[in-house]
Design a protein around this motif. Structure first.
Motif, short mmCIF file in Angstrom:
data_model
loop_
_atom_site.label_atom_id
_atom_site.label_comp_id
_atom_site.label_asym_id
_atom_site.label_seq_id
_atom_site.Cartn_x
_atom_site.Cartn_y
_atom_site.Cartn_z
N ILE A 154 0.90 -1.07 0.00
CA ILE A 154 -0.04 -0.13 0.03
C ILE A 154 0.84 1.49 0.22
N MET A 155 2.09 1.34 0.87
CA MET A 155 2.81 2.68 0.96
C MET A 155 3.50 2.75 -0.24
N ARG A 156 3.91 1.44 -0.88
CA ARG A 156 4.52 1.72 -2.39
C ARG A 156 3.73 2.03 -3.32
N GLY A 157 2.40 1.94 -3.36
CA GLY A 157 1.28 2.54 -4.58
C GLY A 157 1.10 3.99 -3.99
N THR A 192 5.40 9.09 -3.74
CA THR A 192 5.94 9.18 -4.77
C THR A 192 7.50 9.47 -4.77
N ASN A 193 8.09 9.40 -3.58
CA ASN A 193 9.40 9.54 -3.42
C ASN A 193 10.06 8.31 -3.82
N GLU A 236 13.34 7.26 -3.68
CA GLU A 236 14.03 6.51 -2.68
C GLU A 236 13.02 5.70 -1.92
N HIS A 237 12.13 6.26 -1.43
CA HIS A 237 11.26 5.30 -0.44
C HIS A 237 10.61 4.24 -1.26
N LYS A 238 10.21 4.40 -2.59
CA LYS A 238 9.87 3.19 -3.29
C LYS A 238 10.96 2.19 -3.46
N GLU A 239 12.26 2.47 -3.27
CA GLU A 239 13.34 1.56 -3.48
C GLU A 239 13.21 0.79 -2.08
N GLN A 240 13.38 1.60 -1.12
CA GLN A 240 13.50 1.08 0.14
C GLN A 240 12.32 0.07 0.42
N LEU A 241 10.96 0.45 -0.15
CA LEU A 241 9.92 -0.64 0.12
C LEU A 241 10.07 -1.88 -1.09
N GLU A 242 10.73 -1.53 -1.85
CA GLU A 242 10.97 -2.83 -3.01
C GLU A 242 11.80 -3.81 -2.38
#
Length: 277
Positions: free
Chosen positions: A227-230, A233-234, A236-242
């Motif tokens: 949910i947080m990844r979707g 928009t950041n 860097e945060h998306k990479e960490q969530l991945e």
């Protein structure tokens, strides 16, 4: 007259000489016959003596062999019972006395089953033995007997009917071997297998429970991360969530592998040591 007298004297002398020779010849013949008869008699006596020696030697060897066999049977470790055609004991060896506690005097004239079998002796095994004896067949069986002091013990038994030259039943010979330790070991092994199966089942239940307990919070974490990844928009945060999601997926796969491996191991153990072996 003088000539006739001389002639008669010569005739008498001739016949006297002939008679003397005949007597000598007859005496020689009689003597020869006596020698021949004596020689023949001695030869026959010698042959009879040789045959008697051979017979005595055969009897001695047979007696030695019989004594040796009797000695072996007497001191054999296995119990040996001899019964008459009616199944009544006529002889037992020392091995039987050690195994059962009953002496020869206590067993003579009795049926072995009536003395040795007890309340926990399998009736089907007893009936099977009785049927084989009635048909004069060989029989092998495992049966529970009781010592004179009441202690139960297990035996492997072979009963063989002995027939004479006319195929008439002469006696029965039973050979018994104590297998109590073997039976006890098999029961201990069975109990150990039962305990192992119970432990394996508990292990399987534990792993299934732990897998469920771990999956529940892990699925919550992975769901929130998705949910947080979707929503973010950041980059860097998306990479960490991945990274978080990949790690969660890897942990889920690891839990599945552990559970599957445990199930396979328990399945193989169950096949190798089934319950009630």
């Amino acid at each position: 007259n003088l000539g006739v007298s001389e002639h008669l004297k010569k005739v008498d002398a001739y016949w006297a000489n002939e008679v003397s020779n005949s007597v000598e010849n007859i005496a020689f013949l009689i003597f020869s016959m006596i020698i021949l008869v004596c020689t023949y008699g001695l030869h026959r006596q010698k042959l009879a003596f040789v045959e008697l020696l051979k017979l005595k030697q055969t009897v001695i060897e047979s007696e030695k062999q019989r004594t040796s066999h009797a000695l072996i049977a007497e001191h054999a470790k296995d119990a040996i019972i001899v019964t008459d055609p009616n199944g009544l004991v006529t002889w037992v060896n020392k091995g039987f006395e050690r195994l059962s506690g009953y002496s020869l005097q206590e067993m003579v004239g009795k049926s072995p089953g009536s003395v040795l079998q007890g309340k926990e002796t399998c009736p089907y095994a007893v009936q099977r033995i009785s049927n084989a004896i009635e048909k004069q067949n060989n029989i092998e069986s495992t049966i529970l007997n009781y010592h004179k002091n009441g202690t139960p013990y297990w035996i492997d038994m072979i009963i063989t009917p002995i027939l004479d030259e006319d195929d008439h039943l002469n006696c029965y010979i039973a050979v018994e071997r104590d297998i109590t330790k073997k039976i006890q070991l098999e029961k201990k092994l069975e109990q150990s297998v039962e305990r192992a199966n119970v432990a394996n089942e508990a292990k399987s239940t534990f792993l299934a429970t732990m897998s469920h307990e771990l999956r529940t919070p892990l699925n919550g974490i992975l769901g929130m991360a998705q949910i947080m990844r979707g929503e973010t928009t950041n980059s860097e945060h998306k990479e960490q969530l991945e990274v978080l999601l990949e790690s969660g997926d890897h942990l889920t796969s690891l839990l599945d592998d552990i559970l599957d491996f445990s199930k396979i191991k328990i399945f193989h153990l169950t096949l190798k040591f089934p319950l009630g072996i």
